[in-house]
Design an enzyme around this catalytic site. Structure first.
Site: not given
Ligand code: LLP
Length: 423
Positions: A234, A314, A344, A374
Protein backbone atom coordinates in the site's frame (compact mmCIF):
# COMPACT_ATOMS: atom_id res chain seq x y z
CA UNK A 1 14.27 9.10 -16.62
CA UNK A 2 15.78 12.27 -18.02
CA UNK A 3 14.62 14.71 -20.70
CA UNK A 4 17.61 16.69 -21.97
CA UNK A 5 17.18 18.95 -25.00
CA UNK A 6 13.91 17.08 -25.52
CA UNK A 7 15.74 13.74 -25.79
CA UNK A 8 14.46 11.10 -23.38
CA UNK A 9 16.75 8.60 -21.73
CA UNK A 10 16.06 5.94 -19.11
CA UNK A 11 18.88 4.72 -16.88
CA UNK A 12 21.38 6.43 -19.16
CA UNK A 13 20.04 4.82 -22.37
CA UNK A 14 18.21 6.87 -24.99
CA UNK A 15 14.57 5.87 -25.53
CA UNK A 16 15.22 5.92 -29.30
CA UNK A 17 18.04 3.41 -28.90
CA UNK A 18 15.84 1.15 -26.80
CA UNK A 19 13.07 1.33 -29.42
CA UNK A 20 15.57 0.62 -32.18
CA UNK A 21 17.20 -2.31 -30.38
CA UNK A 22 14.17 -4.06 -28.91
CA UNK A 23 11.21 -2.77 -30.95
CA UNK A 24 8.04 -1.33 -29.46
CA UNK A 25 6.17 -1.55 -27.21
CA UNK A 26 8.79 -2.49 -24.63
CA UNK A 27 8.74 -2.32 -20.86
CA UNK A 28 11.95 -0.77 -19.53
CA UNK A 29 13.01 -0.96 -15.87
CA UNK A 30 15.70 1.12 -14.24
CA UNK A 31 17.64 -1.10 -11.82
CA UNK A 32 19.16 1.78 -9.83
CA UNK A 33 15.76 3.29 -9.19
CA UNK A 34 14.40 0.00 -7.81
CA UNK A 35 17.39 -0.26 -5.45
CA UNK A 36 17.04 3.40 -4.39
CA UNK A 37 13.35 2.96 -3.64
CA UNK A 38 14.00 -0.19 -1.64
CA UNK A 39 16.85 1.30 0.39
CA UNK A 40 14.98 4.53 1.12
CA UNK A 41 12.02 2.59 2.50
CA UNK A 42 14.09 0.01 4.39
CA UNK A 43 16.29 2.56 6.12
CA UNK A 44 13.23 4.61 7.13
CA UNK A 45 11.48 1.67 8.81
CA UNK A 46 14.65 0.14 10.30
CA UNK A 47 15.61 3.47 11.81
CA UNK A 48 12.47 3.48 13.96
CA UNK A 49 11.99 -0.29 14.40
CA UNK A 50 15.20 -2.25 13.72
CA UNK A 51 13.56 -5.70 13.60
CA UNK A 52 11.90 -4.86 10.30
CA UNK A 53 11.73 -6.83 7.04
CA UNK A 54 10.21 -6.39 3.56
CA UNK A 55 8.66 -9.17 1.50
CA UNK A 56 8.21 -8.07 -2.13
CA UNK A 57 4.74 -8.79 -3.60
CA UNK A 58 5.76 -10.29 -6.95
CA UNK A 59 2.30 -9.83 -8.48
CA UNK A 60 3.21 -6.24 -9.39
CA UNK A 61 6.17 -7.15 -11.58
CA UNK A 62 7.13 -10.79 -11.77
CA UNK A 63 10.09 -10.82 -14.11
CA UNK A 64 12.75 -13.02 -12.42
CA UNK A 65 15.42 -10.38 -13.11
CA UNK A 66 13.40 -7.80 -11.17
CA UNK A 67 12.64 -10.28 -8.39
CA UNK A 68 16.33 -11.12 -8.11
CA UNK A 69 17.19 -7.41 -7.69
CA UNK A 70 14.85 -7.26 -4.71
CA UNK A 71 16.19 -10.54 -3.37
CA UNK A 72 19.73 -9.15 -3.56
CA UNK A 73 18.55 -6.15 -1.50
CA UNK A 74 17.34 -8.59 1.18
CA UNK A 75 13.63 -8.89 0.46
CA UNK A 76 11.58 -12.02 0.97
CA UNK A 77 8.62 -12.77 -1.30
CA UNK A 78 4.88 -12.39 -0.95
CA UNK A 79 3.28 -14.99 -3.23
CA UNK A 80 -0.38 -15.04 -4.23
CA UNK A 81 -0.32 -18.47 -5.89
CA UNK A 82 1.70 -21.66 -6.16
CA UNK A 83 3.25 -20.40 -9.39
CA UNK A 84 4.48 -17.31 -7.57
CA UNK A 85 6.01 -19.62 -4.94
CA UNK A 86 7.78 -21.43 -7.79
CA UNK A 87 8.92 -18.06 -9.15
CA UNK A 88 10.46 -17.24 -5.77
CA UNK A 89 12.23 -20.61 -5.96
CA UNK A 90 13.60 -19.69 -9.37
CA UNK A 91 15.54 -16.81 -7.80
CA UNK A 92 16.58 -18.91 -4.80
CA UNK A 93 13.97 -17.97 -2.21
CA UNK A 94 11.88 -20.55 -0.37
CA UNK A 95 10.68 -21.76 3.03
CA UNK A 96 10.05 -18.97 5.49
CA UNK A 97 11.47 -16.40 3.07
CA UNK A 98 8.15 -16.73 1.25
CA UNK A 99 4.68 -15.86 2.49
CA UNK A 100 1.76 -17.55 0.73
CA UNK A 101 -1.17 -15.13 0.86
CA UNK A 102 -3.50 -16.96 -1.48
CA UNK A 103 -7.18 -16.27 -1.69
CA UNK A 104 -9.82 -19.05 -1.64
CA UNK A 105 -7.16 -21.77 -1.94
CA UNK A 106 -7.88 -25.07 -3.68
CA UNK A 107 -6.79 -28.41 -2.14
CA UNK A 108 -4.06 -28.54 -4.76
CA UNK A 109 -2.82 -25.06 -3.71
CA UNK A 110 -2.72 -26.27 -0.11
CA UNK A 111 -0.87 -29.48 -0.94
CA UNK A 112 1.78 -27.71 -2.99
CA UNK A 113 2.07 -24.86 -0.50
CA UNK A 114 2.70 -27.36 2.30
CA UNK A 115 5.32 -29.19 0.21
CA UNK A 116 7.22 -25.96 -0.32
CA UNK A 117 7.40 -25.12 3.41
CA UNK A 118 6.39 -21.48 2.95
CA UNK A 119 4.56 -19.43 5.59
CA UNK A 120 0.82 -19.95 5.19
CA UNK A 121 -1.15 -16.75 5.53
CA UNK A 122 -4.75 -17.90 5.59
CA UNK A 123 -7.54 -15.72 4.31
CA UNK A 124 -10.15 -17.35 6.54
CA UNK A 125 -10.35 -19.83 9.44
CA UNK A 126 -12.57 -22.06 7.27
CA UNK A 127 -9.43 -23.00 5.30
CA UNK A 128 -7.54 -24.23 8.38
CA UNK A 129 -9.23 -27.68 8.67
CA UNK A 130 -8.52 -28.27 4.96
CA UNK A 131 -4.87 -27.40 5.53
CA UNK A 132 -4.64 -29.63 8.62
CA UNK A 133 -6.13 -32.55 6.68
CA UNK A 134 -3.06 -32.48 4.47
CA UNK A 135 -0.36 -31.52 6.97
CA UNK A 136 0.59 -29.20 9.78
CA UNK A 137 2.35 -25.97 8.77
CA UNK A 138 5.19 -24.92 11.04
CA UNK A 139 3.79 -21.41 11.33
CA UNK A 140 0.33 -19.97 10.72
CA UNK A 141 -0.66 -16.43 9.98
CA UNK A 142 -4.14 -15.09 9.29
CA UNK A 143 -4.92 -12.23 6.97
CA UNK A 144 -7.09 -9.96 9.09
CA UNK A 145 -9.72 -7.69 7.61
CA UNK A 146 -9.46 -4.87 10.15
CA UNK A 147 -12.84 -3.47 9.07
CA UNK A 148 -11.39 -0.55 7.13
CA UNK A 149 -9.83 -0.17 3.70
CA UNK A 150 -8.64 2.68 1.50
CA UNK A 151 -7.53 3.04 -2.11
CA UNK A 152 -6.22 5.74 -4.37
CA UNK A 153 -6.48 3.46 -7.39
CA UNK A 154 -10.18 3.40 -8.10
CA UNK A 155 -13.46 2.36 -6.51
CA UNK A 156 -12.90 -1.32 -7.19
CA UNK A 157 -9.50 -1.83 -5.59
CA UNK A 158 -10.93 -2.54 -2.14
CA UNK A 159 -8.64 -4.72 -0.10
CA UNK A 160 -10.39 -4.56 3.30
CA UNK A 161 -13.55 -3.31 4.99
CA UNK A 162 -17.13 -4.53 4.58
CA UNK A 163 -17.02 -4.70 0.75
CA UNK A 164 -13.80 -6.69 0.46
CA UNK A 165 -13.55 -10.39 -0.34
CA UNK A 166 -10.28 -10.58 1.61
CA UNK A 167 -9.35 -11.41 5.15
CA UNK A 168 -10.85 -12.69 8.38
CA UNK A 169 -13.75 -10.70 9.84
CA UNK A 170 -12.46 -8.92 12.97
CA UNK A 171 -14.94 -10.80 15.19
CA UNK A 172 -13.63 -14.16 13.98
CA UNK A 173 -9.90 -13.53 14.47
CA UNK A 174 -9.79 -14.79 18.07
CA UNK A 175 -11.51 -18.05 17.11
CA UNK A 176 -9.18 -18.44 14.14
CA UNK A 177 -6.02 -18.36 16.28
CA UNK A 178 -7.68 -20.51 18.96
CA UNK A 179 -8.41 -23.18 16.34
CA UNK A 180 -4.79 -23.07 15.18
CA UNK A 181 -3.50 -23.27 18.76
CA UNK A 182 -5.87 -26.15 19.58
CA UNK A 183 -4.53 -27.97 16.51
CA UNK A 184 -1.04 -27.86 18.02
CA UNK A 185 0.39 -24.97 15.98
CA UNK A 186 3.02 -23.18 18.07
CA UNK A 187 4.26 -20.35 15.89
CA UNK A 188 2.05 -17.47 14.77
CA UNK A 189 2.08 -14.37 12.63
CA UNK A 190 -0.57 -11.86 11.61
CA UNK A 191 -1.19 -9.96 8.41
CA UNK A 192 -3.46 -7.41 6.77
CA UNK A 193 -3.58 -5.60 3.42
CA UNK A 194 -6.12 -2.82 3.73
CA UNK A 195 -4.87 -0.17 1.31
CA UNK A 196 -3.60 0.50 -2.18
CA UNK A 197 -1.39 3.37 -3.32
CA UNK A 198 -1.69 5.43 -0.14
CA UNK A 199 0.37 8.62 0.13
CA UNK A 200 -1.00 9.75 3.49
CA UNK A 201 1.43 8.75 6.31
CA UNK A 202 -1.29 8.87 8.98
CA UNK A 203 -3.16 6.06 7.24
CA UNK A 204 -0.35 3.62 8.05
CA UNK A 205 -0.39 4.31 11.78
CA UNK A 206 -4.20 4.20 11.79
CA UNK A 207 -4.26 0.68 10.31
CA UNK A 208 -1.43 -0.43 12.60
CA UNK A 209 -3.56 0.54 15.57
CA UNK A 210 -6.58 -1.33 14.17
CA UNK A 211 -4.60 -4.55 13.67
CA UNK A 212 -2.69 -4.34 16.94
CA UNK A 213 -5.90 -3.96 18.97
CA UNK A 214 -7.29 -7.12 17.35
CA UNK A 215 -4.02 -9.07 17.67
CA UNK A 216 -3.20 -7.76 21.14
CA UNK A 217 -6.53 -9.05 22.45
CA UNK A 218 -5.97 -12.47 20.83
CA UNK A 219 -2.42 -12.76 22.18
CA UNK A 220 -3.57 -11.99 25.72
CA UNK A 221 -6.64 -14.19 25.72
CA UNK A 222 -4.93 -17.20 24.11
CA UNK A 223 -1.48 -16.69 25.72
CA UNK A 224 0.29 -16.88 22.38
CA UNK A 225 3.19 -14.89 20.97
CA UNK A 226 3.29 -13.41 17.49
CA UNK A 227 6.58 -13.83 15.66
CA UNK A 228 5.67 -11.24 13.05
CA UNK A 229 3.07 -8.65 12.21
CA UNK A 230 2.79 -7.86 8.50
CA UNK A 231 1.09 -4.58 7.60
CA UNK A 232 0.76 -5.50 3.90
CA UNK A 233 1.66 -3.22 1.02
CA UNK A 234 0.00 0.00 0.00
CA UNK A 235 2.97 2.42 0.13
CA UNK A 236 1.86 4.85 -2.57
CA UNK A 237 3.54 6.74 -5.38
CA UNK A 238 2.27 9.88 -7.13
CA UNK A 239 1.05 9.25 -10.69
CA UNK A 240 0.08 12.83 -11.53
CA UNK A 241 2.81 15.45 -11.54
CA UNK A 242 0.96 17.73 -9.12
CA UNK A 243 0.41 14.94 -6.56
CA UNK A 244 2.45 14.78 -3.38
CA UNK A 245 4.49 11.63 -2.78
CA UNK A 246 4.50 9.64 0.44
CA UNK A 247 6.73 10.98 3.21
CA UNK A 248 8.19 7.55 3.96
CA UNK A 249 10.16 8.65 7.03
CA UNK A 250 7.06 10.13 8.57
CA UNK A 251 5.02 7.01 7.76
CA UNK A 252 7.74 4.79 9.25
CA UNK A 253 7.96 6.85 12.44
CA UNK A 254 4.20 6.97 12.93
CA UNK A 255 3.91 3.21 12.36
CA UNK A 256 6.82 2.38 14.69
CA UNK A 257 5.48 4.67 17.43
CA UNK A 258 2.04 3.08 17.26
CA UNK A 259 3.47 -0.43 17.00
CA UNK A 260 5.77 0.04 20.00
CA UNK A 261 3.01 1.61 22.09
CA UNK A 262 0.65 -1.27 21.31
CA UNK A 263 3.32 -3.85 22.16
CA UNK A 264 3.61 -2.19 25.58
CA UNK A 265 -0.16 -1.84 26.04
CA UNK A 266 -0.77 -5.56 25.44
CA UNK A 267 2.55 -6.66 27.00
CA UNK A 268 3.51 -8.54 23.83
CA UNK A 269 6.83 -10.20 23.15
CA UNK A 270 8.06 -7.75 20.48
CA UNK A 271 7.26 -9.25 17.06
CA UNK A 272 9.17 -8.64 13.86
CA UNK A 273 7.48 -5.85 11.91
CA UNK A 274 6.94 -6.62 8.23
CA UNK A 275 5.49 -5.03 5.14
CA UNK A 276 5.08 -6.41 1.64
CA UNK A 277 4.97 -3.50 -0.76
CA UNK A 278 5.41 -3.70 -4.49
CA UNK A 279 4.33 -0.48 -6.18
CA UNK A 280 6.70 1.63 -4.06
CA UNK A 281 9.74 -0.37 -5.22
CA UNK A 282 9.00 -0.90 -8.90
CA UNK A 283 6.21 1.51 -9.89
CA UNK A 284 8.25 4.57 -10.81
CA UNK A 285 11.20 2.46 -12.02
CA UNK A 286 9.24 1.12 -15.01
CA UNK A 287 8.33 2.74 -18.34
CA UNK A 288 6.78 1.65 -21.59
CA UNK A 289 8.53 2.74 -24.75
CA UNK A 290 6.08 2.75 -27.65
CA UNK A 291 5.60 4.25 -31.08
CA UNK A 292 2.93 6.35 -32.80
CA UNK A 293 1.75 4.52 -35.91
CA UNK A 294 -1.15 6.52 -37.21
CA UNK A 295 -2.93 9.80 -36.54
CA UNK A 296 -6.55 10.43 -37.39
CA UNK A 297 -8.65 13.59 -37.38
CA UNK A 298 -12.14 12.53 -36.40
CA UNK A 299 -14.39 14.20 -33.80
CA UNK A 300 -11.04 14.98 -32.25
CA UNK A 301 -7.45 14.28 -33.19
CA UNK A 302 -6.64 10.70 -32.17
CA UNK A 303 -3.08 9.47 -31.86
CA UNK A 304 -2.86 5.71 -32.47
CA UNK A 305 0.11 4.01 -30.85
CA UNK A 306 1.19 0.46 -30.07
CA UNK A 307 0.56 0.87 -26.33
CA UNK A 308 -3.00 -0.24 -25.66
CA UNK A 309 -5.04 -1.49 -22.72
CA UNK A 310 -3.61 -4.92 -23.50
CA UNK A 311 -0.13 -3.49 -22.78
CA UNK A 312 -1.15 -1.39 -19.77
CA UNK A 313 -4.55 -2.30 -18.34
CA UNK A 314 -4.67 0.23 -15.48
CA UNK A 315 -6.18 3.29 -17.26
CA UNK A 316 -9.01 1.32 -18.91
CA UNK A 317 -9.57 -0.77 -15.78
CA UNK A 318 -9.39 1.82 -13.01
CA UNK A 319 -9.31 5.19 -14.78
CA UNK A 320 -5.68 5.55 -13.67
CA UNK A 321 -3.50 8.37 -14.95
CA UNK A 322 -0.07 7.70 -16.50
CA UNK A 323 2.04 10.57 -17.75
CA UNK A 324 3.08 10.35 -21.41
CA UNK A 325 6.13 11.94 -23.02
CA UNK A 326 6.95 12.36 -26.70
CA UNK A 327 10.63 11.90 -27.51
CA UNK A 328 12.29 14.89 -29.13
CA UNK A 329 9.23 17.14 -28.79
CA UNK A 330 8.66 17.85 -25.11
CA UNK A 331 9.31 21.59 -25.42
CA UNK A 332 6.97 22.07 -28.40
CA UNK A 333 3.68 23.94 -28.00
CA UNK A 334 0.79 21.78 -26.83
CA UNK A 335 -2.53 20.70 -28.27
CA UNK A 336 -5.37 18.62 -26.85
CA UNK A 337 -5.48 15.17 -28.39
CA UNK A 338 -6.68 11.68 -27.53
CA UNK A 339 -4.46 8.59 -27.47
CA UNK A 340 -5.31 4.98 -28.04
CA UNK A 341 -3.93 1.53 -28.73
CA UNK A 342 -4.74 -0.90 -31.53
CA UNK A 343 -7.52 -3.03 -30.04
CA UNK A 344 -11.10 -3.48 -31.25
CA UNK A 345 -12.60 -2.04 -28.05
CA UNK A 346 -13.33 1.58 -27.37
CA UNK A 347 -12.01 1.25 -23.80
CA UNK A 348 -8.67 1.08 -25.61
CA UNK A 349 -9.17 4.80 -26.28
CA UNK A 350 -7.43 5.07 -22.95
CA UNK A 351 -6.49 8.73 -22.95
CA UNK A 352 -9.63 10.61 -23.99
CA UNK A 353 -7.95 13.99 -23.82
CA UNK A 354 -4.43 15.12 -22.98
CA UNK A 355 -2.19 18.10 -23.75
CA UNK A 356 0.64 16.71 -25.85
CA UNK A 357 3.19 18.29 -28.21
CA UNK A 358 1.10 19.70 -31.08
CA UNK A 359 3.63 18.47 -33.65
CA UNK A 360 3.34 14.78 -32.58
CA UNK A 361 3.66 12.71 -35.75
CA UNK A 362 3.68 9.18 -37.12
CA UNK A 363 6.82 7.32 -36.11
CA UNK A 364 7.36 9.32 -32.90
CA UNK A 365 8.51 7.49 -29.82
CA UNK A 366 6.32 7.82 -26.74
CA UNK A 367 7.24 6.95 -23.18
CA UNK A 368 4.64 6.07 -20.53
CA UNK A 369 5.70 6.74 -16.97
CA UNK A 370 5.09 4.83 -13.71
CA UNK A 371 4.41 1.57 -15.51
CA UNK A 372 6.63 -0.70 -13.41
CA UNK A 373 3.90 -1.97 -11.08
CA UNK A 374 0.86 -3.86 -12.36
CA UNK A 375 1.96 -3.15 -15.92
CA UNK A 376 3.48 -6.12 -17.71
CA UNK A 377 2.06 -8.52 -15.10
CA UNK A 378 -1.48 -7.46 -16.04
CA UNK A 379 -0.91 -7.37 -19.80
CA UNK A 380 -2.68 -9.80 -22.12
CA UNK A 381 -2.91 -11.01 -25.70
CA UNK A 382 -6.36 -9.84 -26.82
CA UNK A 383 -6.78 -9.38 -30.58
CA UNK A 384 -3.52 -11.22 -31.16
CA UNK A 385 -1.62 -8.18 -29.94
CA UNK A 386 1.04 -10.07 -28.08
CA UNK A 387 2.85 -9.15 -24.90
CA UNK A 388 5.77 -6.72 -25.14
CA UNK A 389 9.45 -7.29 -24.44
CA UNK A 390 10.98 -6.36 -21.08
CA UNK A 391 14.38 -4.71 -20.78
CA UNK A 392 16.54 -3.83 -17.78
CA UNK A 393 18.69 -0.70 -17.88
CA UNK A 394 21.35 0.42 -15.46
CA UNK A 395 23.75 3.28 -15.85
CA UNK A 396 24.02 3.09 -19.63
CA UNK A 397 23.82 -0.73 -19.85
CA UNK A 398 20.76 -2.51 -21.19
CA UNK A 399 19.68 -6.14 -21.50
CA UNK A 400 16.61 -8.04 -22.64
CA UNK A 401 14.96 -9.73 -19.67
CA UNK A 402 11.91 -11.10 -21.48
CA UNK A 403 11.48 -11.68 -25.19
CA UNK A 404 8.60 -10.11 -27.05
CA UNK A 405 5.91 -12.75 -27.62
CA UNK A 406 5.50 -14.25 -31.07
CA UNK A 407 2.69 -16.09 -32.82
CA UNK A 408 3.97 -19.43 -31.42
CA UNK A 409 3.42 -18.10 -27.88
CA UNK A 410 -0.19 -17.37 -28.77
CA UNK A 411 -0.98 -20.94 -29.85
CA UNK A 412 1.58 -22.89 -27.78
CA UNK A 413 -0.88 -24.40 -25.31
CA UNK A 414 -3.72 -25.08 -27.71
CA UNK A 415 -4.77 -28.31 -29.45
CA UNK A 416 -7.28 -29.03 -32.16
CA UNK A 417 -9.23 -32.24 -31.26
CA UNK A 418 -8.79 -35.20 -33.66
CA UNK A 419 -12.36 -35.03 -34.90
CA UNK A 420 -11.80 -31.45 -36.07
CA UNK A 421 -8.32 -32.05 -37.40
CA UNK A 422 -9.71 -34.85 -39.58
CA UNK A 423 -12.24 -32.56 -41.26
N1 LLP B 1 0.30 -7.86 -0.38
C1 LLP B 1 -0.89 -8.32 -0.82
C2 LLP B 1 -1.51 -9.45 -0.11
C3 LLP B 1 -1.52 -7.73 -1.93
O1 LLP B 1 -2.67 -8.19 -2.35
C4 LLP B 1 -0.86 -6.66 -2.61
C5 LLP B 1 -1.48 -6.03 -3.76
C6 LLP B 1 0.40 -6.23 -2.13
C7 LLP B 1 0.94 -6.84 -1.01
C8 LLP B 1 1.21 -5.13 -2.78
O2 LLP B 1 0.56 -3.93 -2.69
P1 LLP B 1 1.24 -2.54 -3.14
O3 LLP B 1 2.39 -2.25 -2.22
O4 LLP B 1 1.69 -2.67 -4.54
O5 LLP B 1 0.14 -1.57 -2.94
N2 LLP B 1 -3.74 -3.75 -9.80
C9 LLP B 1 -3.90 -2.61 -8.92
C10 LLP B 1 -3.37 -2.87 -7.54
C11 LLP B 1 -3.95 -4.09 -6.87
C12 LLP B 1 -3.27 -4.44 -5.58
C13 LLP B 1 -3.35 -5.90 -5.34
N3 LLP B 1 -2.67 -6.33 -4.14
C14 LLP B 1 -3.21 -1.41 -9.59
O6 LLP B 1 -2.81 -1.52 -10.74
O7 LLP B 1 -3.11 -0.34 -8.99
Amino acid sequence: MKVENDIISIGGVKAAELAETYGTPTYVYDESRIRENYRRALSAFQEYYPDFRFFYAVKACNNPAIVSILKSEGAGIDAASVNEILLAGKVGLGGEEVMFSGNFLSDDDIERGLESGVIFNLDDPSILPRVLKQGKPEIISFRVNPGYGKSNVGDFVTNAGPDAKFGVHPDRVMAAYKAAKDAGIKRFGAHMMPGSCITDPEYFSFITKLLMDIIGAAAKELSIDFEFIDLGGGLGIPYKHDEKGLDIKKAAKLVADTFTAKIAEYALKPPRLMMEPARYFVGDAGYIVGRVHSIKDSYKRIIGMDIGMNTLARPAMYGSYHHIYVDGKESASRARVGLCGQLCENTDFWVRERELPANIAEGDIVVVENAGAYGYSMSYQYNGRLRPAEVLVNDGRHALIRKREEFEDMVRSTTIPDWLAAE
